[in-house]
Scaffold this active site. Structure first.
Site, short mmCIF file in Angstrom:
data_model
loop_
_atom_site.label_atom_id
_atom_site.label_comp_id
_atom_site.label_asym_id
_atom_site.label_seq_id
_atom_site.Cartn_x
_atom_site.Cartn_y
_atom_site.Cartn_z
N GLN A 96 -5.70 -2.44 -6.80
CA GLN A 96 -6.26 -1.47 -5.87
C GLN A 96 -6.91 -0.33 -6.65
O GLN A 96 -6.40 0.10 -7.68
CB GLN A 96 -5.17 -0.89 -4.96
CG GLN A 96 -5.69 0.11 -3.93
CD GLN A 96 -4.58 0.81 -3.19
OE1 GLN A 96 -4.02 1.78 -3.67
NE2 GLN A 96 -4.24 0.30 -2.01
N ASP B 224 0.82 -1.21 0.00
CA ASP B 224 0.00 0.00 0.00
C ASP B 224 0.86 1.27 0.00
O ASP B 224 0.34 2.36 0.07
CB ASP B 224 -0.93 -0.01 1.22
CG ASP B 224 -2.06 1.01 1.11
OD1 ASP B 224 -2.63 1.15 0.02
OD2 ASP B 224 -2.34 1.70 2.12
N SER C 253 -6.77 5.14 -0.26
CA SER C 253 -7.07 3.80 -0.77
C SER C 253 -8.54 3.48 -0.52
O SER C 253 -9.06 3.74 0.57
CB SER C 253 -6.19 2.75 -0.07
OG SER C 253 -4.82 3.05 -0.24
#
Length: 293
Positions: A284, A210, A234
């Site tokens: 993502q 991430d 995110s």
């Protein structure tokens, strides 16, 4: 009781926050390092939730996980992780984890685990890029540019040293980002060696995944987190673990962004070991909302 200490180095601190406190059979408590002053880092919540799921599974390895970020996490209070043991099958085991603060969900994750099996094998080739030894770490770059950051909060963020050694093959200027293509290969690894437990290496990769993925979809637009001109967060995160690997050895995170639209950017990545094995795939979608002046 928190298992964090003030004098921990970044790697010790990361491994400590992954050592969740068990408070019931399916309930765990996680903590956030004091260095996180605004909101909990998304990679931390992914990694801790994955560890919570692993704590309820025996003799099986996670092969996939899918997660949603629902609310920003408050770094000043613990996070409660509740695990639902959805199914215990002969080959596959399924878990659902909900992360809670102040009685509200901030994140949820579904993960599937599998017994070791033999089967067919194929993979895409590892990209031919320059190795990590001749590249400069992100920590070094941020330290040199910190004085140019537009806000004090960003200056402090750029001076913080993390547990993951990240080295960009095609770096973008953090303070004055130019428009680049969306191919974003990055080398990364934990800065110190750790134990052999597969769950821990999965959790560390989940944490690291991430760190750079959302940046990929901002590259063609000449903006990034440090310009203070775009709101970034995110929204979801998916990972597939294909083969065993070590997160304390160099991994190539080959990222790209096929699409951005409606204030959202979609990103994907393939993770390769140094010997060319495809060990994980990641996808993502994130919020990349322009900040109106």
């Amino acid at each position: 009781m928190t298992n964090l200490k003030d004098d921990m180095d970044p790697v010790e601190e990361l491994l400590a926050i992954l050592n969740l406190e068990r408070i019931e059979v399916n309930r765990f408590r996680g903590f956030t390092p004091a260095s996180r002053s605004v909101r909990v880092f998304g990679g931390q919540v992914i990694a801790q939730a994955l560890v919570a799921a692993y704590r309820t599974v025996e003799d099986r390895t996670c092969h996939s996980m899918h997660a949603y970020f629902i609310r920003p996490g408050d770094p000043t209070i613990p996070i409660l992780y509740e695990v639902d043991q959805s199914r215990n099958g002969r080959s596959f085991t399924t878990r659902r984890v909900v992360a809670i603060q102040n009685g509200e969900q901030i994140f949820n994750l579904a993960a599937s685990f599998q017994v070791d099996e033999e089967g067919f094998h194929h993979q895409i080739p590892k990209p031919d890029v320059i190795g990590p030894e001749s590249l400069v770490s992100v920590d070094e770059i941020k330290a040199k540019l910190a004085s140019q950051a537009p806000t004090e909060q960003l200056r402090q963020s750029m001076q913080t040293v993390g547990p993951i050694d990240v080295r960009h093959v095609s770096p973008q200027n953090m303070i004055k980002p130019e428009r680049l293509n969306t191919e974003n290969p990055v080398w990364m690894k934990l800065k110190s060696s750790m134990g052999d437990e597969p769950y821990l290496h999965h959790a560390v990769l989940a944490y690291a995944s991430d760190m750079t993925l959302l940046d990929t979809c901002t590259r063609p637009h000449g903006v990034n987190y440090f310009t203070n001109t775009v709101q970034m967060a995110s929204l979801d995160h998916a990972m597939w673990f294909h083969q065993p690997f070590r997160a304390d050895e160099w991994m190539l995170f080959a990222q790209d962004s096929p699409s951005a639209n409606g204030g959202r950017g979609f990103n994907r990545g393939s993770v390769f070991s140094m010997d060319g094995r495809l060990v994980a795939s990641i996808a993502q979608e994130g919020l990349i909302r322009p900040v109106k002046s």
